[in-house]
Design a protein around this motif. Structure first.
Motif, short mmCIF file in Angstrom:
data_model
loop_
_atom_site.label_atom_id
_atom_site.label_comp_id
_atom_site.label_asym_id
_atom_site.label_seq_id
_atom_site.Cartn_x
_atom_site.Cartn_y
_atom_site.Cartn_z
N GLY A 41 0.84 -1.32 0.23
CA GLY A 41 0.29 -0.22 0.13
C GLY A 41 0.58 1.30 -0.12
N ALA A 42 0.10 2.57 -0.35
CA ALA A 42 0.82 3.86 -0.28
C ALA A 42 0.10 5.12 -0.67
N ASN A 43 0.34 5.76 -0.02
CA ASN A 43 -0.75 7.14 -0.04
C ASN A 43 0.20 8.45 0.18
N PRO A 44 -0.56 9.47 -0.35
CA PRO A 44 -0.15 10.83 0.18
C PRO A 44 -1.01 11.55 0.85
N LEU A 45 -0.58 11.85 2.58
CA LEU A 45 -1.49 12.16 2.90
C LEU A 45 -2.13 14.32 2.52
N GLN A 46 -3.30 14.34 2.76
CA GLN A 46 -3.03 16.04 2.32
C GLN A 46 -2.47 16.63 3.64
N PRO A 47 -2.61 18.16 3.46
CA PRO A 47 -1.64 18.70 4.38
C PRO A 47 -1.60 18.71 5.60
N VAL A 48 -0.87 19.28 6.63
CA VAL A 48 -1.13 18.86 8.23
C VAL A 48 -2.36 19.86 8.42
N ALA A 49 -2.79 21.17 7.78
CA ALA A 49 -3.51 22.20 8.01
C ALA A 49 -5.21 21.50 7.79
N MET A 50 -5.18 20.09 7.95
CA MET A 50 -6.11 19.02 7.82
C MET A 50 -6.14 18.20 8.41
N ALA A 51 -5.10 18.30 9.73
CA ALA A 51 -4.75 16.88 10.74
C ALA A 51 -5.75 17.80 11.40
N THR A 52 -6.19 16.40 12.95
CA THR A 52 -7.32 16.75 13.49
C THR A 52 -5.94 15.98 14.90
N SER A 53 -5.15 16.05 15.69
CA SER A 53 -5.05 15.37 16.90
C SER A 53 -5.95 14.74 17.73
N VAL A 54 -5.73 13.40 18.52
CA VAL A 54 -7.34 13.31 19.57
C VAL A 54 -6.30 11.98 20.50
N ARG A 55 -6.14 13.21 22.16
CA ARG A 55 -5.39 12.33 22.94
C ARG A 55 -7.33 12.23 23.93
N VAL A 56 -6.35 11.13 24.63
CA VAL A 56 -7.38 10.68 25.53
C VAL A 56 -6.14 10.89 27.66
N ARG A 57 -7.01 11.62 28.36
CA ARG A 57 -6.07 11.83 29.23
C ARG A 57 -7.51 11.56 30.93
N GLU A 58 -7.23 10.85 31.47
CA GLU A 58 -8.04 10.12 32.97
C GLU A 58 -9.09 10.19 32.44
N GLY A 59 -9.83 9.07 30.97
CA GLY A 59 -11.31 9.33 30.84
C GLY A 59 -11.24 10.10 29.52
N LYS A 60 -10.66 11.27 29.54
CA LYS A 60 -10.51 12.65 29.14
C LYS A 60 -10.50 12.94 27.28
N ARG A 61 -11.68 13.18 26.37
CA ARG A 61 -11.13 13.38 25.09
C ARG A 61 -10.93 14.66 25.01
N PHE A 62 -9.58 15.15 23.79
CA PHE A 62 -9.18 16.00 23.88
C PHE A 62 -8.70 16.06 22.47
N VAL A 63 -9.17 16.78 21.37
CA VAL A 63 -9.24 16.93 20.13
C VAL A 63 -8.86 17.93 19.58
N THR A 64 -7.95 18.59 18.72
CA THR A 64 -7.20 19.51 17.92
C THR A 64 -7.07 19.87 17.25
N ASP A 65 -6.77 20.83 16.59
CA ASP A 65 -6.75 20.94 14.95
C ASP A 65 -5.01 21.08 14.85
N GLY A 66 -4.57 19.96 13.92
CA GLY A 66 -3.10 20.50 13.24
C GLY A 66 -2.43 19.07 14.19
N PRO A 67 -1.94 19.34 13.23
CA PRO A 67 -0.69 18.06 13.41
C PRO A 67 0.11 17.95 15.24
N PHE A 68 0.61 16.23 15.90
CA PHE A 68 0.83 16.29 17.44
C PHE A 68 1.66 17.46 17.77
N ALA A 69 2.57 17.48 16.58
CA ALA A 69 4.05 18.46 16.82
C ALA A 69 4.22 19.17 15.79
N GLU A 70 4.74 20.22 15.81
CA GLU A 70 5.50 21.41 15.33
C GLU A 70 6.98 20.73 14.86
#
Length: 118
Positions: A41-70
């Motif tokens: 398999g292979a694919n390019p990815l959309q730009p990081v401006a299209m990214a959404t990052s999801v984290r779960v901490r202590e049972g709570k979901r955090f959703v932020t726009d953009g990549p995991f790290a700058e």
């Protein structure tokens, strides 16, 4: 063994014409790898401006726009291959067009029994 070839680059480094040429060259490489039975398999990815990052901490979901790290380079795409060893995976990674402008990270895939197969 399966290897994930992760392609990192500065998204601003290519013009649209260069990006389209890269897609053509990458497709040709994928067809060649496929003909040898190593392409999974292979694919390019959309730009990081299209990214959404999801984290779960202590049972709570955090959703932020953009990549995991700058970072200066972003994850731009991938190849998934089946190579006999690391040397063969590296040889294929070196042929990926974006290896000339960015970085291709070669990582072995852990195969977990029981996962669905396409």
């Amino acid at each position: 063994m399966k290897y994930m070839l992760l392609i990192y680059l500065d998204e601003q480094v290519l013009s649209e014409a260069e990006r389209q040429a890269c897609y053509i060259e990458s497709t040709e490489l994928a067809r060649e790898i496929h003909s040898s039975g190593k392409f999974l398999g292979a694919n390019p990815l959309q730009p990081v401006a299209m990214a959404t990052s999801v984290r779960v901490r202590e049972g709570k979901r955090f959703v932020t726009d953009g990549p995991f790290a700058e970072t200066r380079e972003q994850l731009g795409g991938y190849y998934l291959i089946d190579a006999k060893d690391l040397d063969e995976a590296i040889a294929i990674a070196a042929r990926i067009p974006m290896a000339k402008k960015g970085t291709v990270e070669v990582r072995p895939v852990i195969e977990i029994p029981g996962l669905p197969v396409n």
